[in-house]
Design a protein around this motif. Structure first.
Motif, mmCIF file in Angstrom:
data_model
loop_
_atom_site.group_PDB
_atom_site.id
_atom_site.type_symbol
_atom_site.label_atom_id
_atom_site.label_comp_id
_atom_site.label_asym_id
_atom_site.label_seq_id
_atom_site.Cartn_x
_atom_site.Cartn_y
_atom_site.Cartn_z
ATOM 1 N N UNK A 56 0.856 -1.179 0.000
ATOM 2 C CA UNK A 56 0.000 0.000 0.000
ATOM 3 C C UNK A 56 0.891 1.227 0.000
ATOM 4 N N UNK A 57 0.962 1.915 -1.125
ATOM 5 C CA UNK A 57 1.876 3.052 -1.244
ATOM 6 C C UNK A 57 1.544 4.177 -0.271
ATOM 7 N N UNK A 58 0.304 4.247 0.206
ATOM 8 C CA UNK A 58 -0.080 5.309 1.134
ATOM 9 C C UNK A 58 0.623 5.167 2.491
ATOM 10 N N UNK A 59 0.943 3.954 2.894
ATOM 11 C CA UNK A 59 1.587 3.735 4.192
ATOM 12 C C UNK A 59 2.970 3.100 4.058
ATOM 13 N N UNK A 91 1.584 -6.833 6.886
ATOM 14 C CA UNK A 91 1.042 -8.032 6.241
ATOM 15 C C UNK A 91 -0.033 -7.673 5.239
ATOM 16 N N UNK A 92 0.215 -6.581 4.523
ATOM 17 C CA UNK A 92 -0.744 -6.144 3.524
ATOM 18 C C UNK A 92 -0.314 -6.562 2.139
ATOM 19 N N UNK A 93 -1.214 -7.195 1.433
ATOM 20 C CA UNK A 93 -0.961 -7.588 0.051
ATOM 21 C C UNK A 93 -1.765 -6.730 -0.898
ATOM 22 N N UNK A 147 8.086 1.100 6.173
ATOM 23 C CA UNK A 147 9.525 0.854 6.030
ATOM 24 C C UNK A 147 10.307 1.472 7.186
ATOM 25 N N UNK A 148 9.936 2.684 7.578
ATOM 26 C CA UNK A 148 10.618 3.338 8.704
ATOM 27 C C UNK A 148 10.420 2.559 9.998
#
Length: 184
Positions: free
Chosen positions: A12-15, A101-103, A20-21
């Motif tokens: 999910x590019x929004x989070x 754990x988001x796909x 990653x941080x």
């Protein structure tokens, strides 16, 4: 010292940047406190963990091979081979931390599978429910049987509370210290 498997993925590019941080922060705090890391390089999380930890170790002249095991799961192998591979990786670890754990289509089947394997192998589990996705489902399941996870009882409310995100690295290390304080 104990080896900890970090299970997580994010598509999910929004989070993704926050994810990653957070993954980087938790992995580095674990290494700074003497824990060894294992990652399977799932989407978005594993490569950040691996890169951050390797750089941290090199900068300090530490033995990379002793502290981190990087075991990518080949997406072109059969599901059965991937399952056996994950079971072997998790089997060599002492505890599992679950984050995100988001796909692409919701929760990551790989993270859910890693949870099932870890539970079957009776590994200590630390689900960061506040990160959402599969980790939230794992957190909810663990919370429903918290008596089986006595080491989590004092921290269960924090693992599901998003406002704890800034303290999550310390929280994970505190829980690991409780799990392993009598094992070394």
């Amino acid at each position: 010292m104990c080896r900890i498997f970090i299970s997580g993925s994010i598509e999910n590019s929004a989070v993704e940047s926050k994810a990653k941080n957070l993954a980087r922060s938790i992995a580095l705090e674990m290494v700074a406190n003497g824990y060894r890391i294992c990652t399977s390089m799932d989407l978005g999380i594993g490569s950040v963990i691996a890169g951050s930890v390797v750089n941290y170790l090199i900068d300090r002249g530490m033995d990379v091979d002793d502290v981190i095991k990087i075991r990518p799961v080949d997406e072109f192998t059969s599901r059965d081979q991937q399952f056996r591979f994950r079971k072997r990786i998790i089997g060599m670890c002492d505890a599992i931390v679950f984050m995100f754990g988001g796909g692409a289509d919701g929760n990551s089947a790989n993270v859910v599978e890693e949870y099932k394997i870890a539970k079957f192998l009776k590994k200590p589990l630390i689900p960061l429910g506040f990160t959402g996705y599969a980790s939230k489902e794992i957190y909810d399941e663990v919370l429903s049987s918290i008596e089986d996870y006595s080491y989590l009882k004092p921290y269960a409310q924090y693992l599901g509370n998003y406002s704890m995100i800034n303290y999550s690295s310390d929280l994970v290390v505190k829980i690991l210290d409780i799990i392993f304080r009598n094992k070394d």
